[in-house]
Write a protein that holds these residues in place. Structure first.
Motif, mmCIF file in Angstrom:
data_model
loop_
_atom_site.group_PDB
_atom_site.id
_atom_site.type_symbol
_atom_site.label_atom_id
_atom_site.label_comp_id
_atom_site.label_asym_id
_atom_site.label_seq_id
_atom_site.Cartn_x
_atom_site.Cartn_y
_atom_site.Cartn_z
ATOM 1 N N MET A 1 46.537 -103.194 -68.932
ATOM 2 C CA MET A 1 45.848 -101.901 -68.955
ATOM 3 C C MET A 1 45.647 -101.536 -70.430
ATOM 4 S SD MET A 1 46.807 -98.575 -66.732
ATOM 5 C CE MET A 1 45.930 -97.037 -66.981
ATOM 6 N N HIS B 1 50.841 -92.906 -66.093
ATOM 7 C CA HIS B 1 50.449 -93.854 -67.132
ATOM 8 C C HIS B 1 50.789 -93.177 -68.468
ATOM 9 C CE1 HIS B 1 48.009 -96.170 -64.223
ATOM 10 N NE2 HIS B 1 47.655 -94.993 -63.742
ATOM 11 N N HIS C 1 50.409 -103.432 -65.268
ATOM 12 C CA HIS C 1 50.609 -102.488 -66.377
ATOM 13 C C HIS C 1 50.274 -103.127 -67.727
ATOM 14 C CE1 HIS C 1 52.862 -100.210 -69.351
ATOM 15 N NE2 HIS C 1 53.657 -101.219 -69.524
ATOM 16 N N GLU D 1 53.473 -96.744 -70.093
ATOM 17 C CA GLU D 1 54.401 -96.307 -69.043
ATOM 18 C C GLU D 1 54.239 -97.304 -67.900
ATOM 19 O OE1 GLU D 1 56.165 -93.095 -69.034
ATOM 20 O OE2 GLU D 1 57.208 -94.031 -67.349
ATOM 21 N N TYR D 2 55.325 -97.912 -67.481
ATOM 22 C CA TYR D 2 55.182 -98.935 -66.447
ATOM 23 C C TYR D 2 54.527 -98.325 -65.205
ATOM 24 C CZ TYR D 2 55.930 -102.543 -63.098
ATOM 25 O OH TYR D 2 55.702 -103.493 -62.140
ATOM 26 N N CYS D 3 53.401 -98.924 -64.774
ATOM 27 C CA CYS D 3 52.601 -98.325 -63.700
ATOM 28 C C CYS D 3 52.255 -99.334 -62.624
ATOM 29 C CB CYS D 3 51.334 -97.705 -64.302
ATOM 30 S SG CYS D 3 50.354 -98.876 -65.260
ATOM 31 N N CYS E 1 48.519 -99.000 -72.201
ATOM 32 C CA CYS E 1 49.281 -98.095 -71.344
ATOM 33 C C CYS E 1 50.757 -98.317 -71.669
ATOM 34 C CB CYS E 1 49.009 -98.382 -69.873
ATOM 35 S SG CYS E 1 49.971 -97.324 -68.767
HETATM 36 CU CU1 CUA Z 1 49.086 -97.670 -66.645
HETATM 37 CU CU2 CUA Z 1 51.073 -98.751 -67.392
#
Ligand code: CUA
Length: 342
Positions: A221, A175, A218, A212-214, A210
């Protein structure tokens, strides 16, 4: 026909031109509107990059239009072509200028890094640990002794006017912690501890995301930083240390029994009750928080009832299941109980 097309082009150009200043005007979450010292340092470099970019672009477009405008004759009239010509243009415009511009930005970037002392080593004593989960933020306050520690979720409170060091961990995937008006991005990496130092000089709520692609959720978040004057922060801190409020009215008492007696208690913790789950957000002071589902929705009774019953519609893929087992009376009581957990 031709004039109609010109009008269309002109209109498109004007729309684009009107959009250009938009990021600078946007008050919410703009990196060009810094509200803390770290973000201000980054914004300065951003402005330098932006101005350099504009200068290079203007020079380039002037040259392109000049080359088009001065075109004379046909290819035949220019034969034989001078294939070796134009080297000085390539040397200056294609090498020297980009070299100087990129070196300048690189050096400014290195100098900027030195302004972030928390990056210099592991000799930090973070006050807060943030743990990324798919798709929410666990927030642990790490003060000593242990009786001063508690866990909350998705909303960080800090005092204004002084730096706060935060440790960044993850429970699952990558993340990235990003409060654009306070600092740049720092990743949460499995097996590694990262740190970030944030400071807010003005009281207020700073929203983050967030970065960062998670996975599927995502975009849902989201994170809030609430910066408060010292006295207000200390009051909030003391309230958070307390166990959950005992419900006083009959409906809320029933709601607590519903919570503790159902699947809720396997995943969530409410300190002071028999709910000790640890895989989902701590709800001890849930009603003191502004959002639910990691700030995807405003925290009010209507959204909360919808979330309990239809979490998979509001945030598909989240760990929170649809809990369609409650009858109307139990659901109202459950929501009434959670809503008084200030
Ligand atoms: Cu956690 Cu994107």
């Amino acid at each position: 026909m031709r004039s109609a097309r010109s009008v269309t082009w002109l209109r498109g150009f004007l729309v684009l031109a009107a959009m250009l200043p938009a990021p600078a005007c946007q008050k919410v979450r703009s990196t060009l509107n810094p509200l803390g010292p770290a973000a201000a340092n980054i914004a300065r470099l951003e402005w330098v990059s932006l101005i350099l970019f504009c200068i290079v672009s203007v020079v380039m477009w002037v040259l392109v239009f000049w080359a088009v405008a001065r075109r004379r004759g046909s290819l035949e009239t220019h034969e034989p072509w001078n294939v070796g010509g134009g080297q000085s243009w390539i040397a200056v415009g294609g090498f020297a200028v980009p070299f100087v511009v990129l070196c300048t930005l690189f050096i400014l970037g290195l100098l900027l890094l030195r302004r972030f002392p928390v990056h210099e080593g592991m000799k930090v004593h973070p006050e807060i640990r943030v743990i990324g989960h798919q798709w929410w933020w666990e927030i642990q306050y790490l003060a000593q002794p242990a009786s001063r520690q508690f866990t909350t979720a998705n909303e960080i409170h800090i005092p204004i006017g002084r730096p706060v060091d935060i440790e960044l961990d993850t429970a699952d995937v990558l993340h990235s912690f990003w409060i654009p008006t306070l600092h740049g991005k720092v990743d949460l990496i499995p097996g590694q501890r990262n740190y970030i130092r944030i400071q807010a000089n003005l009281p207020g709520t700073y929203s983050g995301q967030c970065a960062e692609y998670c996975g599927e959720q995502h975009a849902h978040m989201l994170l809030l930083v609430v910066a408060q004057p010292q006295a207000e922060y200390e009051t909030w801190y003391r309230d958070q240390l307390d166990p959950a409020h005992e419900p006083t009215d009959a409906e809320s008492v029933h709601g607590r029994d519903v919570f503790v007696g159902s699947a809720c208690a396997f995943c969530h913790q409410i300190r002071g009750t028999d709910a000790h789950g640890s895989v989902a957000p701590d709800l001890t002071h849930f009603a003191s928080r502004q959002g639910l589902a990691s700030n995807s929705y405003v925290n009010n009774k209507a959204n909360l009832a919808g979330w309990v019953v239809h979490a998979q519609t509001l945030k598909p893929g989240a760990e929170m299941p649809d809990l369609a087992v409650f009858n109307g009376k139990d659901l109202r009581a459950l929501v009434a109980y959670l809503d008084q957990l200030k």
